[in-house]
Design an enzyme around this catalytic site. Structure first.
Site, PDB file in Angstrom:
ATOM      1  N   ASP A   1      41.480  40.917  44.799  1.00 24.66           N
ATOM      2  CA  ASP A   1      40.644  41.514  43.477  1.00 24.66           C
ATOM      3  C   ASP A   1      39.471  42.115  43.515  1.00 24.66           C
ATOM      4  O   ASP A   1      37.920  41.763  44.801  1.00 24.66           O
ATOM      5  CB  ASP A   1      40.855  41.427  42.504  1.00 24.66           C
ATOM      6  CG  ASP A   1      40.518  41.611  41.675  1.00 24.66           C
ATOM      7  OD1 ASP A   1      41.057  42.376  41.195  1.00 24.66           O
ATOM      8  OD2 ASP A   1      39.579  41.624  40.529  1.00 24.66           O
TER       9      ASP A   1
ATOM     10  N   ASP B   1      36.917  44.321  40.929  1.00 28.01           N
ATOM     11  CA  ASP B   1      36.119  44.221  40.401  1.00 28.01           C
ATOM     12  C   ASP B   1      36.067  43.082  39.303  1.00 28.01           C
ATOM     13  O   ASP B   1      37.072  42.022  39.324  1.00 28.01           O
ATOM     14  CB  ASP B   1      36.026  45.067  38.630  1.00 28.01           C
ATOM     15  CG  ASP B   1      35.187  45.482  37.918  1.00 28.01           C
ATOM     16  OD1 ASP B   1      33.573  45.281  37.874  1.00 28.01           O
ATOM     17  OD2 ASP B   1      34.599  46.257  37.211  1.00 28.01           O
TER      18      ASP B   1
ATOM     19  N   ASP C   1      39.094  36.785  39.638  1.00 30.59           N
ATOM     20  CA  ASP C   1      37.842  36.492  38.608  1.00 30.59           C
ATOM     21  C   ASP C   1      39.136  35.948  37.350  1.00 30.59           C
ATOM     22  O   ASP C   1      38.716  35.839  36.360  1.00 30.59           O
ATOM     23  CB  ASP C   1      37.523  36.917  38.909  1.00 30.59           C
ATOM     24  CG  ASP C   1      37.906  38.727  37.691  1.00 30.59           C
ATOM     25  OD1 ASP C   1      38.425  39.175  38.087  1.00 30.59           O
ATOM     26  OD2 ASP C   1      36.961  39.077  36.412  1.00 30.59           O
TER      27      ASP C   1
END
Lengths: 258, 258
Positions: free
Chosen positions: B12, B14, B209
């Site tokens: 991932d 951001d 995240d």
């Protein structure tokens, strides 16, 4: 002394008194009989885009007797609810058309984009990402969130187009806050109509073609209902539904006033 | 022979490799170690607005080694899914930005407003009632409905703004049809990444995240997951959730490759 079953009628428009651009003749006769008997009635519409003057004019175009004071729109009920909720006219960021903005200004609300007390969403054919963003940021910053009405679609000659409720939903999922809805089947618009009519619920009947809005409004407010099968809801749908109207008719000409 | 726990990494952006305009230095070290060990990896993003070239450029700006072929966007996965679903490039009415339109055209899809085979909705900062109406009428006329990703909000420096999923929801409630979603946590974007990686699921790990997108994507596809607490999801949220990551770390610097 009650000579008539009901002294007050709260009457839906599209599907009940006309269909699109066509009058429903039995609707004309029905209103004529109300007038002859001196019974009270109001026109009750979820349409938030038009001012009461414009709705009355449209009705008169079909041959209905109609003054603006006889028209209760979801925009008018929204403006009234806002002033009552805040105890004063709040500042408002509206997503909506002329009918909504005029109702809010008429109630003394200040129209703002920055830090409004409330956000109101109704049908807006110029809805945009920027409007959605302004509304969402305001709600996330603490503005209270109202929707004129929850109708997801708008029946038009082009087909079923996005309605007020779809715009309300977009802002709701992006802000994480569900709106307080005002129009049918919710209580606020009915409360405003009853107050204007000056009659108690038990002497009043709601007349309409739509089980989910008109009849559900009666169920939600303890008011009797008359479902007429000239619009949205079919007899079969009514028979299979969780709620039922107090009365059903194929045509308003069959209504017995006594 | 497996010298390493995983031969492929789906990573991932951001919250994992950078936060807004700030690089996460442990992310740089992590990618460096992947490179040293000759392990395969792809950047996996739900962002549908940018072309892979633009995403790679942004990553290089932070110091990451990145070619466009290493970037899998939800737009690219949507275009691929469309071609596979129809067995040919369909005609499409897109609500979206440059990244979506380029991906669709690159896959051979014809962009149309009238009678499209498919409607695709992604983030579009020029979203409007007219676009919504065109999409809704097309879906009601039989077009299949796809959404690039279901993220309801878009974290920005201005705050949480309406995301792709909010626009998808608006079109869904107005059309009465739920979209087929493509981005994380859905399967199509992961399938596309696995195919490009050329590795089986059991030799691959998803790194991110966000429990609801990255980790749920692993759960939905049977791929192991590494949740890093440098972004959206907190340890407490992870502990109280219905799903759990295969591994959790406070920082990517703590990852043991063997």
């Amino acid at each position: 002394m009650r000579n008539y079953r009901y002294r007050g009628y709260l009457i839906d428009l599209d599907g009940t008194l006309f269909r699109g651009k066509e009058v429903i003749p039995e609707g004309l006769q029905f209103i004529e009989k109300l007038e002859e008997r001196g019974l009270s009635y109001l026109y009750l519409t979820n349409n938030s885009s038009r001012r009461p003057e414009q709705v009355a004019e449209k009705l008169r175009g079909f041959g209905y007797p109609a003054h603006p004071e006889q028209v209760v729109t979801s925009s008018a009920a929204t403006a009234r609810t806002l002033v009552e909720s805040f105890g004063r006219p709040p500042s408002v960021y509206p997503i909506g058309e002329e009918g909504l903005v005029c109702a809010l200004e008429g109630a003394g609300c200040r129209i703002v984009t920055d830090r409004p007390d409330a956000v109101v969403v109704g049908i807006d054919r110029t809805f945009s990402y920027d409007k959605m963003k302004t509304a969402v940021l305001a709600i996330r910053a603490g503005a209270r969130y109202f929707g004129t009405n929850g109708d997801l679609v708008l029946p038009t000659e082009e087909g079923l187009l996005p309605g007020s409720g779809s715009l309300c939903t977009a802002v709701a999922v992006a802000s994480g806050v569900k709106p307080t809805l005002i129009g049918k089947p919710e209580k606020p618009i009915v409360d405003m109509a009853l107050k204007r009519l000056g009659l108690p619920p038990e002497e009043t009947v709601i007349v309409g073609d739509n089980l989910a809005t008109d009849i559900q409004a009666g169920v939600n407010t303890g008011i009797d209902t008359l479902l007429v099968f000239t619009g949205v809801t079919t007899p079969k749908e009514h028979a299979g539904a969780d709620i039922s109207a107090t009365y059903t008719l194929d045509s308003l000409k069959d209504w017995d006033f006594i």
